[in-house]
Design an enzyme around this catalytic site. Structure first.
Site: not given
Ligand code: ZN
Length: 186
Positions: A38, A120, A159, A169
Site C-alpha cells: 500500500h 504501507e 492494494h 495504491d
Molecule cells: Zn491501500
C-alpha cells in the site's frame, strides 16, 4: 557488525513497535499467504512526522488538517510502515489480522485481511518511492517469505490488484519490476 534483522514471535526485530488497537484474530485455518503493498501519507502528499502512527493508533489530531477530520474515526492499521528514510514501524503482530485491505479478493478468496500481511510505504501514487524504501522493502519481504513460505512472488500484490476500481495504491510509480527482480535475484 550490525545485527541482521529477523522475525521473532511474529515481530520484525528491526522495526519500531507502535501497537495499534485495530486488529483481531485471523480466522482459524487462515494461513498467511499473501503480501499486500500500500501507500499512505498524512496529510496527503506530505512526508515526515508521525501522523501515520497517530492514525493507526486512533489518535489523529483532527484539528491539524481538514483531511484529518474526515478520516479520524476510521479504524485501520497495517502490519508495517516503511517511512521515506527506510525506517520500519510495526503496528500489528504478523500472526494477527490487521485492517488494511477492506473489501477485497485475490484469486476468488475474499477478505484478504484474513490471510495477508499489509505493508504501507510512506508515499503517494504519483511520486517516486525512495531507494531506502526499496532496500528495506526487499529485505523485509525476503524475511517474510522465509518465515511465511506460502508468500511467494506471485502472491505479492498491490492494494489496487485486490480492490480494483476502489483503490489505486501503491500507484504507477511503484517499480514492481525492480522489486520483484531483486527478490528473486541475488
Ligand atoms: Zn491501500
Amino acid at each position: 557488525m550490525p545485527v541482521q534483522p529477523s522475525i521473532e514471535n511474529h515481530l520484525l526485530t528491526s522495526a519500531k513497535w507502535c501497537p495499534s488497537p485495530n486488529y483481531n484474530h485471523r480466522p482459524s485455518g487462515a494461513n498467511i499467504s499473501l503480501l499486500v503493498i500500500h501507500n499512505i501519507s498524512l496529510p496527503p502528499r506530505q512526508f515526515g512526522g508521525e501522523y501515520i502512527e497517530s492514525f493507526f493508533q486512533n489518535r489523529l489530531p483532527r484539528e491539524d488538517h481538514p483531511y484529518f477530520a474526515e478520516i479520524a474515526d476510521l479504524q485501520v492499521s497495517a502490519h508495517l510502515l516503511i517511512k521515506r528514510s527506510g525506517e520500519v514501524v510495526q503496528f500489528v503482530s504478523f500472526d494477527q489480522r490487521a485492517w488494511h485491505a477492506g473489501v477485497s479478493s485475490f484469486e476468488s478468496e475474499t477478505n484478504c485481511n484474513d490471510f495477508s500481511i499489509g505493508i504501507e510505504l510512506e508515499g503517494c501514487d504519483d511520486l517516486p518511492y525512495t531507494s531506502d524504501q526499496y532496500t528495506t522493502l526487499i529485505q523485509v519481504t525476503r524475511l517474510l517469505m522465509q518465515r511465511y513460505p506460502l508468500i511467494t512472488p506471485t502472491r505479492i500484490v498491490g492494494h489496487d490488484q485486490i480492490a480494483p476500481g476502489r483503490k489505486t495504491d501503491p500507484g504507477a510509480t511503484f517499480d514492481w519490476k525492480h522489486y520483484l527482480d531483486c527478490l528473486t535475484g541475488e
